[in-house]
Design an enzyme around this catalytic site. Structure first.
Site, short mmCIF file in Angstrom:
data_model
loop_
_atom_site.label_atom_id
_atom_site.label_comp_id
_atom_site.label_asym_id
_atom_site.label_seq_id
_atom_site.Cartn_x
_atom_site.Cartn_y
_atom_site.Cartn_z
N HIS A 127 46.21 93.46 3.55
CA HIS A 127 45.98 94.64 3.37
C HIS A 127 47.03 95.44 3.83
O HIS A 127 46.82 96.48 4.42
CB HIS A 127 44.49 95.07 3.79
CG HIS A 127 43.97 96.25 3.00
ND1 HIS A 127 42.91 96.83 3.25
CD2 HIS A 127 44.72 96.81 1.99
CE1 HIS A 127 42.51 97.53 2.08
NE2 HIS A 127 43.74 97.88 1.40
N ASP A 130 38.28 95.58 13.37
CA ASP A 130 39.25 96.77 13.07
C ASP A 130 38.94 98.14 12.85
O ASP A 130 39.81 98.95 13.06
CB ASP A 130 39.65 96.40 11.54
CG ASP A 130 38.54 96.46 10.28
OD1 ASP A 130 37.47 96.58 10.73
OD2 ASP A 130 38.96 96.70 9.37
N ASN A 131 37.31 98.49 12.96
CA ASN A 131 37.12 99.87 13.14
C ASN A 131 35.75 99.65 13.32
O ASN A 131 34.98 98.81 13.51
CB ASN A 131 37.58 100.90 11.93
CG ASN A 131 37.16 100.16 10.66
OD1 ASN A 131 38.31 99.95 9.95
ND2 ASN A 131 36.03 100.05 10.28
N LYS A 185 32.28 104.13 10.94
CA LYS A 185 33.42 103.89 10.76
C LYS A 185 34.17 105.18 9.98
O LYS A 185 35.13 105.46 10.28
CB LYS A 185 33.36 102.84 9.10
CG LYS A 185 34.68 102.55 8.61
CD LYS A 185 34.25 101.65 7.22
CE LYS A 185 35.74 101.69 6.73
NZ LYS A 185 35.74 100.56 5.39
N ASP A 217 36.18 92.77 9.98
CA ASP A 217 36.27 93.80 9.06
C ASP A 217 34.84 94.68 9.00
O ASP A 217 33.99 94.32 8.46
CB ASP A 217 36.55 93.63 7.71
CG ASP A 217 37.23 94.81 7.00
OD1 ASP A 217 37.08 95.85 7.23
OD2 ASP A 217 37.96 94.35 5.89
N ASP A 218 34.91 95.69 9.80
CA ASP A 218 33.70 97.01 9.79
C ASP A 218 32.70 96.55 10.55
O ASP A 218 31.66 96.96 10.36
CB ASP A 218 33.34 97.10 8.23
CG ASP A 218 34.17 97.88 7.32
OD1 ASP A 218 35.24 98.26 7.81
OD2 ASP A 218 33.91 98.33 6.06
N CYS A 247 40.96 100.17 6.95
CA CYS A 247 41.59 98.92 6.96
C CYS A 247 43.27 98.48 7.20
O CYS A 247 43.66 98.19 8.00
CB CYS A 247 41.21 98.24 5.67
SG CYS A 247 39.49 97.90 5.35
N SER A 280 41.28 94.70 0.36
CA SER A 280 39.73 94.65 0.71
C SER A 280 38.85 94.08 -0.69
O SER A 280 39.27 94.17 -1.73
CB SER A 280 39.32 96.20 0.89
OG SER A 280 39.66 96.58 2.02
N HIS A 297 32.65 93.50 5.67
CA HIS A 297 33.23 94.75 4.93
C HIS A 297 32.11 94.63 3.46
O HIS A 297 31.89 93.46 2.72
CB HIS A 297 34.56 94.62 4.20
CG HIS A 297 35.14 95.87 3.68
ND1 HIS A 297 34.66 96.37 2.22
CD2 HIS A 297 36.00 96.68 4.01
CE1 HIS A 297 35.43 97.45 1.99
NE2 HIS A 297 36.29 97.67 3.10
N ARG A 335 45.37 97.50 10.76
CA ARG A 335 46.08 96.43 10.70
C ARG A 335 47.41 96.51 10.97
O ARG A 335 47.96 95.56 11.68
CB ARG A 335 45.75 95.64 9.27
CG ARG A 335 44.57 94.93 9.09
CD ARG A 335 44.11 94.85 7.88
NE ARG A 335 42.79 93.80 7.73
CZ ARG A 335 41.78 94.26 7.94
NH1 ARG A 335 41.45 95.45 8.36
NH2 ARG A 335 40.55 93.64 8.10
N LYS A 386 42.20 88.56 4.91
CA LYS A 386 42.51 89.82 4.35
C LYS A 386 43.93 90.19 5.03
O LYS A 386 43.86 90.55 6.15
CB LYS A 386 41.28 90.77 4.53
CG LYS A 386 41.58 92.09 3.81
CD LYS A 386 40.52 93.01 4.00
CE LYS A 386 40.81 94.41 4.30
NZ LYS A 386 39.54 95.20 4.32
#
Length: 475
Positions: free
Chosen positions: A130, A277-278, A293, A34-35, A74, A153, A225, A78, A128
């Site tokens: 989400h 994810d990003n 991001k 994540d991130d 997020c 998150s 994150h 996903r 996670k």
């Protein structure tokens, strides 16, 4: 929703047959960070964060240098990964899902979990989710047999002073779920500092439990994150840099998975995919790429650090430059395990299995790559809606950092690419389908009540953690 329930009953009846069908198929592990940015780990040029396990993964496997997330943030990211479909097409774009929201991933959508179960795989998710926190939208209703983790998150908790964006009220406690049941809550920074380790613990247990049958293991870590916390031993190892400590704990998680697969003797029958994810959030790095991001869809926003590992199948030290995307994961895995893709709906991903497996002759399955509806890439040329809303044109082969806008030199090319991008946006709007939407929703928990803190649930006491922004000691 009825369609998914019928499908699930059908799978239960067929399970003995499916189990025998899957007996000779490879396991699949998909770790989704994540991130984390393109430049945060050693295989993609970082020299500060110590990532020996990811370095090893790259040395023994395949480094994909042009792998892109298909939607940013997020929830959209996903949704695209799980369904092989642009989030805008399935009503999961825009804002992320918030606690107690009526919206979630439509249970009629086919997920990677559904596809793998259809050919006899045991499926587990630890981390996670989400994609909606109401029961109908949770993992067990969307293709997964086992679940442990948080439903959204880790910043959606009472310490987030910005409050719930929908209600403007204080967030309710951050729940921890096992299957469909809330079993604990994340009470403070000390609990937050356990999220990577406990998720890895659960993933390792899953592998050991199902070592004798094909499994699909999805590990969407809450790390890195914000807010970021590191236990004192990890913070010390990272010289007090909590951002670095969280990246290095992710690397430790990777190492534990690799070691477990090897110890059980199933490494040569397991495909392990690592990605994010990003683009990078505050404190993380896009390396040589422009953007992060948020903001325009520059390369740093959507190009992700991605590795694949499968000893004996993926060549060691392979570098794959073929353009691939997160929407390709579902159709690629379906091809690998012999699962059927749905024929009654539009999906956007392509079979990119050759690229994921490090085939030296792999070519991109994408003639054009869309960055949602705000940018388009064809070959080395990229048209992007820039920071001021005006389009910019770049040649990525000569200008990876997107520093030289060539739109005035190539106006006709820009016009042509813009027309393709407009057609893409129109097609998405014309052929979209709704998300899951309920008439009523309830908070998973509104108060801690008698629920234990995460560390108490795990039987852990007397440890401390540091928070990244102001290094407040948490016990």
């Amino acid at each position: 929703m009825h369609h998914k329930k019928t499908f699930s009953v059908f799978l239960i009846l067929l399970y003995p047959y499916l189990a025998s069908l899957a007996a000779d198929k490879p396991n699949v592990v998909l770790m989704f960070i994540d991130d984390m940015g393109y430049g945060d780990i050693g295989p993609f040029g970082n020299t500060v964060n110590q990532t020996p396990n990811l370095d090893r993964m790259a040395q023994e496997g395949n480094r994909l240098t042009q792998y892109y997330t298909s939607n940013t943030a997020c929830t959209p990211s996903r949704a695209a990964l799980m369904t092989g479909t642009y989030a805008a097409r399935i009503g999961m774009d825009g804002t992320v899902c918030f606690p107690n929201e009526k919206r979630g991933l439509n249970p009629t959508e086919l997920t990677i979990g559904d596809a793998m179960k259809s050919v006899g795989y045991r499926t587990g998710i630890f981390g996670k989710w989400h994609l909606g926190d109401q029961r109908e939208f949770l993992p067990l209703q969307n293709g997964f047999d086992e679940y442990f983790g948080i439903p959204y998150s880790n910043d959606m908790w009472p310490f987030n002073l910005n409050g719930h964006r929908h209600t403007k009220e204080t967030y309710t406690p951050l729940p921890v779920l096992r299957q469909n049941k809330v079993v604990a809550y994340v009470s403070d920074g000390a609990d937050q500092s356990l999220l990577c380790e406990v998720i890895t613990d659960e993933a390792v247990k899953f592998i050991k439990k199902h070592k004798d049958q094909p499994f699909f293991l999805y590990i969407p870590h809450a790390y890195v994150h914000l807010p970021r916390f590191g236990r004192l031993d990890l913070a010390k190892k990272a010289e007090g840099d909590i951002d670095r400590a969280t990246v290095e704990e992710v690397d430790t998680s990777v190492g534990r998975i690799l070691d477990t697969l090897e110890e059980l003797g199933i490494d040569e029958n397991t495909l392990f995919i690592f990605t994010s994810d990003n683009g990078p959030a505050r404190g993380m790095s896009a390396g040589p790429l422009r953007g992060n991001k948020g903001g325009p869809k520059y390369e740093g926003h959507m190009r992700e650090p991605t590795l694949t590992w499968w000893p004996g199948t993926i060549p060691a030290g392979q570098v794959t430059e073929a353009i691939t995307a997160s929407i390709d994961v579902l159709p690629s895995l379906a091809k690998l395990v012999g699962a059927e893709m749905p024929a009654d709906r539009i999906t956007d991903g392509k079979n990119s299995l050759n690229a994921l497996l490090g085939n030296a002759k792999a070519k991109s399955a994408h003639k054009v790559l869309f960055y949602e509806i705000d940018a388009i890439r064809r070959g080395n040329w990229k048209l992007v809606r820039g920071a001021k809303g005006k389009f910019e044109l770049y040649n990525l082969k000569n200008d990876l950092g997107e520093t030289r806008n060539l739109i005035e030199k190539r106006p006709e090319l820009a016009k042509e690419l813009n027309a393709i991008l407009d057609s893409h946006a129109e097609e998405l709007a014309a052929n979209s389908r709704p998300p899951g939407m309920l008439d009523h929703s309830d908070f998973l928990i509104s108060e801690p009540g008698n629920l234990p803190k995460l560390r108490d649930y795990l039987g852990m006491k007397n440890f401390e953690a540091l928070e990244r922004s102001n290094l407040i000691l948490m016990k």
